[in-house]
Write a protein that holds these residues in place. Sequence first.
Motif, PDB file in Angstrom:
ATOM      1  N   TYR A  18      -8.891  33.872  -1.213  1.00 14.45           N
ATOM      2  CA  TYR A  18      -9.028  33.274  -2.393  1.00 14.45           C
ATOM      3  C   TYR A  18     -10.190  33.994  -3.118  1.00 14.45           C
ATOM      4  N   ASP A  19     -10.123  34.399  -4.343  1.00  7.33           N
ATOM      5  CA  ASP A  19     -11.088  35.070  -5.018  1.00  7.33           C
ATOM      6  C   ASP A  19     -11.778  34.230  -5.890  1.00  7.33           C
ATOM      7  N   GLY A  20     -12.622  33.750  -5.457  1.00 11.60           N
ATOM      8  CA  GLY A  20     -13.409  32.759  -6.235  1.00 11.60           C
ATOM      9  C   GLY A  20     -14.472  31.984  -5.249  1.00 11.60           C
ATOM     10  N   GLN A  21     -15.587  31.177  -5.773  1.00  8.57           N
ATOM     11  CA  GLN A  21     -16.321  30.535  -5.181  1.00  8.57           C
ATOM     12  C   GLN A  21     -15.668  29.117  -4.380  1.00  8.57           C
ATOM     13  N   ILE A  22     -15.824  28.988  -3.028  1.00  4.49           N
ATOM     14  CA  ILE A  22     -15.056  27.900  -2.386  1.00  4.49           C
ATOM     15  C   ILE A  22     -16.430  26.711  -2.173  1.00  4.49           C
ATOM     16  N   SER A  23     -15.789  25.360  -2.639  1.00  2.13           N
ATOM     17  CA  SER A  23     -16.949  24.486  -2.367  1.00  2.13           C
ATOM     18  C   SER A  23     -16.518  23.443  -1.467  1.00  2.13           C
ATOM     19  N   ASN A  24     -16.210  23.973  -0.059  1.00  2.00           N
ATOM     20  CA  ASN A  24     -15.972  23.271   1.005  1.00  2.00           C
ATOM     21  C   ASN A  24     -17.225  22.727   1.409  1.00  2.00           C
ATOM     22  N   GLY A  25     -17.113  21.708   2.323  1.00  2.00           N
ATOM     23  CA  GLY A  25     -18.273  21.235   3.190  1.00  2.00           C
ATOM     24  C   GLY A  25     -18.086  19.752   3.141  1.00  2.00           C
TER      25      GLY A  25
END
Length: 102
Positions: free
Chosen positions: A45-52
């Motif tokens: 994925y090209d971008g910020q990932i907001s997992n957690g």
Amino acid sequence: MTLDEAAAAVEASLDSSVLRVDRRRVREDEGAFLLLVLDTSNGRYDGQISNGPRLVDKRTGEVSRLTVPAAVKRAEQMTVVPQLTWHDAAKGFSHSVPQSGG
């Protein structure tokens, strides 16, 4: 609030199609569910990932992001939500918290 409702609240707050709610490691206490949001992109994925970790308030349905240290501390005070079996699901069983009469 049921676990399904909590998971739906978290899913509605996600900003990427590569994020998924992990229903296998859910914890709960009297007031909230603690769920994990996983990145399923495998690094593509090209971008910020907001997992957690996400905390869902059982009364309001509000979803809050937690830091990992805060989630670990909170999880230590919560119980693991039992996993449904296919047999339970076929009978229509769902996790729920009794609502106080009002």
